[in-house]
Design a protein around this motif. Structure first.
Motif, PDB file in Angstrom:
ATOM      1  N   ALA A  56      55.581 -12.560   2.380  1.00 37.54           N
ATOM      2  CA  ALA A  56      55.405 -11.718   3.564  1.00 37.54           C
ATOM      3  C   ALA A  56      53.949 -11.290   3.765  1.00 37.54           C
ATOM      4  N   GLY A  57      53.126 -11.500   2.770  1.00 34.29           N
ATOM      5  CA  GLY A  57      51.741 -11.037   2.846  1.00 34.29           C
ATOM      6  C   GLY A  57      51.402 -10.207   1.626  1.00 34.29           C
ATOM      7  N   ILE A  58      50.547  -9.204   1.815  1.00 32.84           N
ATOM      8  CA  ILE A  58      50.185  -8.316   0.708  1.00 32.84           C
ATOM      9  C   ILE A  58      50.915  -6.993   0.891  1.00 32.84           C
ATOM     10  N   VAL A  59      51.589  -6.555  -0.167  1.00 34.49           N
ATOM     11  CA  VAL A  59      52.329  -5.296  -0.110  1.00 34.49           C
ATOM     12  C   VAL A  59      51.751  -4.330  -1.144  1.00 34.49           C
ATOM     13  N   LEU A  60      51.819  -3.041  -0.827  1.00 34.20           N
ATOM     14  CA  LEU A  60      51.386  -1.996  -1.747  1.00 34.20           C
ATOM     15  C   LEU A  60      52.547  -1.652  -2.675  1.00 34.20           C
ATOM     16  N   LEU A  61      52.380  -1.927  -3.959  1.00 31.31           N
ATOM     17  CA  LEU A  61      53.431  -1.632  -4.940  1.00 31.31           C
ATOM     18  C   LEU A  61      53.410  -0.174  -5.361  1.00 31.31           C
ATOM     19  N   ARG A  62      52.203   0.332  -5.576  1.00 33.46           N
ATOM     20  CA  ARG A  62      52.075   1.681  -6.125  1.00 33.46           C
ATOM     21  C   ARG A  62      50.660   2.175  -5.882  1.00 33.46           C
ATOM     22  N   SER A  63      50.509   3.467  -5.712  1.00 32.75           N
ATOM     23  CA  SER A  63      49.155   4.015  -5.640  1.00 32.75           C
ATOM     24  C   SER A  63      49.101   5.329  -6.408  1.00 32.75           C
ATOM     25  N   PHE A  64      47.937   5.579  -6.983  1.00 41.31           N
ATOM     26  CA  PHE A  64      47.702   6.775  -7.791  1.00 41.31           C
ATOM     27  C   PHE A  64      46.419   7.429  -7.293  1.00 41.31           C
ATOM     28  N   ASP A  65      46.448   8.747  -7.141  1.00 42.71           N
ATOM     29  CA  ASP A  65      45.287   9.464  -6.624  1.00 42.71           C
ATOM     30  C   ASP A  65      44.557  10.202  -7.737  1.00 42.71           C
ATOM     31  N   TRP A  66      43.252  10.303  -7.564  1.00 44.90           N
ATOM     32  CA  TRP A  66      42.399  11.059  -8.476  1.00 44.90           C
ATOM     33  C   TRP A  66      41.507  11.962  -7.641  1.00 44.90           C
ATOM     34  N   ASN A  67      41.017  13.051  -8.245  1.00 49.75           N
ATOM     35  CA  ASN A  67      40.295  14.038  -7.445  1.00 49.75           C
ATOM     36  C   ASN A  67      38.821  13.717  -7.241  1.00 49.75           C
ATOM     37  N   ASP A  68      38.420  12.489  -7.560  1.00 52.24           N
ATOM     38  CA  ASP A  68      37.073  12.029  -7.252  1.00 52.24           C
ATOM     39  C   ASP A  68      37.150  10.532  -6.969  1.00 52.24           C
ATOM     40  N   GLY A  69      36.127   9.993  -6.344  1.00 51.26           N
ATOM     41  CA  GLY A  69      36.125   8.577  -5.989  1.00 51.26           C
ATOM     42  C   GLY A  69      36.271   7.688  -7.213  1.00 51.26           C
ATOM     43  N   LEU A 310      39.682  -2.773   3.962  1.00 49.27           N
ATOM     44  CA  LEU A 310      40.515  -3.972   3.808  1.00 49.27           C
ATOM     45  C   LEU A 310      40.397  -4.578   2.415  1.00 49.27           C
ATOM     46  N   VAL A 311      41.553  -4.981   1.880  1.00 51.10           N
ATOM     47  CA  VAL A 311      41.628  -5.832   0.685  1.00 51.10           C
ATOM     48  C   VAL A 311      42.148  -7.184   1.151  1.00 51.10           C
ATOM     49  N   LYS A 312      41.476  -8.265   0.751  1.00 51.57           N
ATOM     50  CA  LYS A 312      41.877  -9.602   1.210  1.00 51.57           C
ATOM     51  C   LYS A 312      42.079 -10.530   0.026  1.00 51.57           C
ATOM     52  N   ILE A 313      43.167 -11.285   0.062  1.00 49.12           N
ATOM     53  CA  ILE A 313      43.453 -12.327  -0.931  1.00 49.12           C
ATOM     54  C   ILE A 313      43.480 -13.654  -0.181  1.00 49.12           C
ATOM     55  N   TYR A 314      42.711 -14.626  -0.665  1.00 45.04           N
ATOM     56  CA  TYR A 314      42.547 -15.868   0.103  1.00 45.04           C
ATOM     57  C   TYR A 314      42.022 -16.970  -0.817  1.00 45.04           C
ATOM     58  N   THR A 315      42.063 -18.182  -0.304  1.00 46.38           N
ATOM     59  CA  THR A 315      41.443 -19.326  -0.977  1.00 46.38           C
ATOM     60  C   THR A 315      40.383 -19.899  -0.046  1.00 46.38           C
ATOM     61  N   PRO A 316      39.103 -19.756  -0.382  1.00 41.90           N
ATOM     62  CA  PRO A 316      38.068 -20.333   0.477  1.00 41.90           C
ATOM     63  C   PRO A 316      38.177 -21.852   0.491  1.00 41.90           C
ATOM     64  N   SER A 317      37.750 -22.474   1.575  1.00 43.04           N
ATOM     65  CA  SER A 317      37.931 -23.922   1.706  1.00 43.04           C
ATOM     66  C   SER A 317      37.222 -24.685   0.597  1.00 43.04           C
ATOM     67  N   CYS A 318      36.102 -24.147   0.082  1.00 42.13           N
ATOM     68  CA  CYS A 318      35.361 -24.875  -0.959  1.00 42.13           C
ATOM     69  C   CYS A 318      36.093 -24.873  -2.302  1.00 42.13           C
ATOM     70  N   LEU A 319      37.078 -23.971  -2.453  1.00 41.30           N
ATOM     71  CA  LEU A 319      37.851 -23.923  -3.709  1.00 41.30           C
ATOM     72  C   LEU A 319      39.267 -24.455  -3.541  1.00 41.30           C
ATOM     73  N   ALA A 320      39.619 -24.849  -2.313  1.00 40.38           N
ATOM     74  CA  ALA A 320      40.979 -25.339  -2.075  1.00 40.38           C
ATOM     75  C   ALA A 320      41.190 -26.647  -2.846  1.00 40.38           C
ATOM     76  N   VAL A 321      42.323 -26.718  -3.535  1.00 45.24           N
ATOM     77  CA  VAL A 321      42.664 -27.919  -4.282  1.00 45.24           C
ATOM     78  C   VAL A 321      43.229 -28.949  -3.284  1.00 45.24           C
ATOM     79  N   PRO A 322      42.657 -30.156  -3.243  1.00 42.24           N
ATOM     80  CA  PRO A 322      43.163 -31.151  -2.289  1.00 42.24           C
ATOM     81  C   PRO A 322      44.655 -31.424  -2.493  1.00 42.24           C
ATOM     82  N   ALA A 323      45.355 -31.568  -1.382  1.00 41.35           N
ATOM     83  CA  ALA A 323      46.810 -31.815  -1.455  1.00 41.35           C
ATOM     84  C   ALA A 323      47.091 -33.197  -2.003  1.00 41.35           C
TER      85      ALA A 323
END
Length: 323
Positions: A56-69, A310-323
């Motif tokens: 379905a894409g990228i889903v958020l499983l869990r998040s944890f907060d802290w009081n500083d960056g 944004l967080v992005k997960i992808y395969t750049p064309s230069c690293l794509a394994v030929p089919a």
């Protein structure tokens, strides 16, 4: 050399959060941890987001907060649920993603921002190294409540601390003092000092195939390769970024391939063995790109994150394994 929008993959927005680091899990294919901060890390709180890519894409499983960056994150090498983050208040937090509550432990010793944290990958030791704007690196055993050792010598803030994947007890640090340093935990004096750039060095990484090879990325927009056996001059220099290089990572699958991300909003892929080393420039962020990692499980898969939320997960064309 091509310019692309990143190829097939997915994206997830973390509203109000500016990404600083993203790391693939060493256990779960497609699972990623992202360290982020409100207000660009200048003020406000931080969040550790654990994400997963599925059909379905990228889903958020869990998040944890802290009081500083939160500025960096590293996965445990002996427990698939455990992570450590480093934060603007100088502390490290240990989290268990199997639990919903806040950190299992907090280590507060650094006196300024803890900007980097890395869990050792060599077998037989469970060690963590942190680097701080207080100009020190600290060694930790996650089972022990206080640091085992403090490494002093840098004359500027430490931006990056990375374990050697080959040499037990050996790590490198990159600093605003324009040096790359190599340390041995058995002798808390610096082993090697490399005046690597005439600018602040924001990132470094070890080659996965050559125990003597490191790369640095700096504010001067250059990447430089260093052979520890001969540090008089770099073994390669890679030019192309137009603003500071924020993070650099060697490929886990190719001895001469690496990736870098920058304040110029791009991620670039390089093969330093080629006459024209720049393989591809990915332009899919609209703000500083800070986090970057390459998957151990899915060959060619990349995660990055930026201040555009944004967080992005992808395969750049230069690293794509030929089919």
């Amino acid at each position: 050399m091509g310019t692309s929008g990143g190829g097939a993959g997915g994206a997830l927005r973390l509203p109000g959060l500016h990404g600083y680091a993203a790391e693939f899990s060493p256990y779960w294919p497609g699972r990623v941890a992202c360290a982020a901060a409100q207000y660009y890390g200048i003020a406000g709180c931080g969040t550790l987001a654990v994400l997963e890519q599925n059909e379905a894409g990228i889903v958020l499983l869990r998040s944890f907060d802290w009081n500083d960056g939160l500025f960096d994150v590293t996965w445990s090498e002996n427990n698939e649920h455990v992570l450590i983050t480093s934060s603007g208040d100088g502390s490290l937090q240990i989290w268990d993603t199997a639990k919903t509550k806040g950190p299992l432990q907090v280590y507060k010793e650094h006196t300024q921002e803890a900007y980097s944290v890395d869990w050792s990958q060599t077998r037989g030791e469970q060690l963590v190294v942190s680097g701080s704007w207080d100009q020190t690196a600290k060694l930790w055993d996650p089972a022990v409540g206080k640091s085992l050792c403090t490494f002093k010598g840098h004359e500027g803030v430490i931006y990056s601390t990375i374990w050697s994947p080959h040499i037990p007890g050996c790590f490198a640090s990159a600093s605003g003092d324009q040096t790359l340093r190599v340390w041995d935990v058995k002798a808390p004096r610096v082993k090697l000092v490399i005046p690597a750039h005439q600018a602040e060095i924001l990132s470094c990484d070890w080659c996965k195939y050559d125990e003597n090879l490191l790369v640095t990325g700096a504010v001067d927009c250059s990447l430089k390769g260093w052979d520890l056996r001969n540090i008089r001059q770099p073994v390669f220099v890679l030019l192309g970024h137009t603003y500071a290089i924020r993070r650099v990572k060697f490929s886990p699958f190719h001895a001469t391939l690496l990736a870098s991300c920058s304040y110029d909003f791009t991620v670039r892929f390089w093969d330093f063995s080629k006459p024209n080393p720049l393989l591809e420039t990915v332009e899919h962020h609209t703000e500083f790109t800070c986090g970057l990692d390459l998957s151990l499980h899915n060959r060619g898969q990349v995660v990055d994150c930026a201040w555009d939320e944004l967080v992005k997960i992808y395969t750049p064309s230069c690293l794509a394994v030929p089919a």
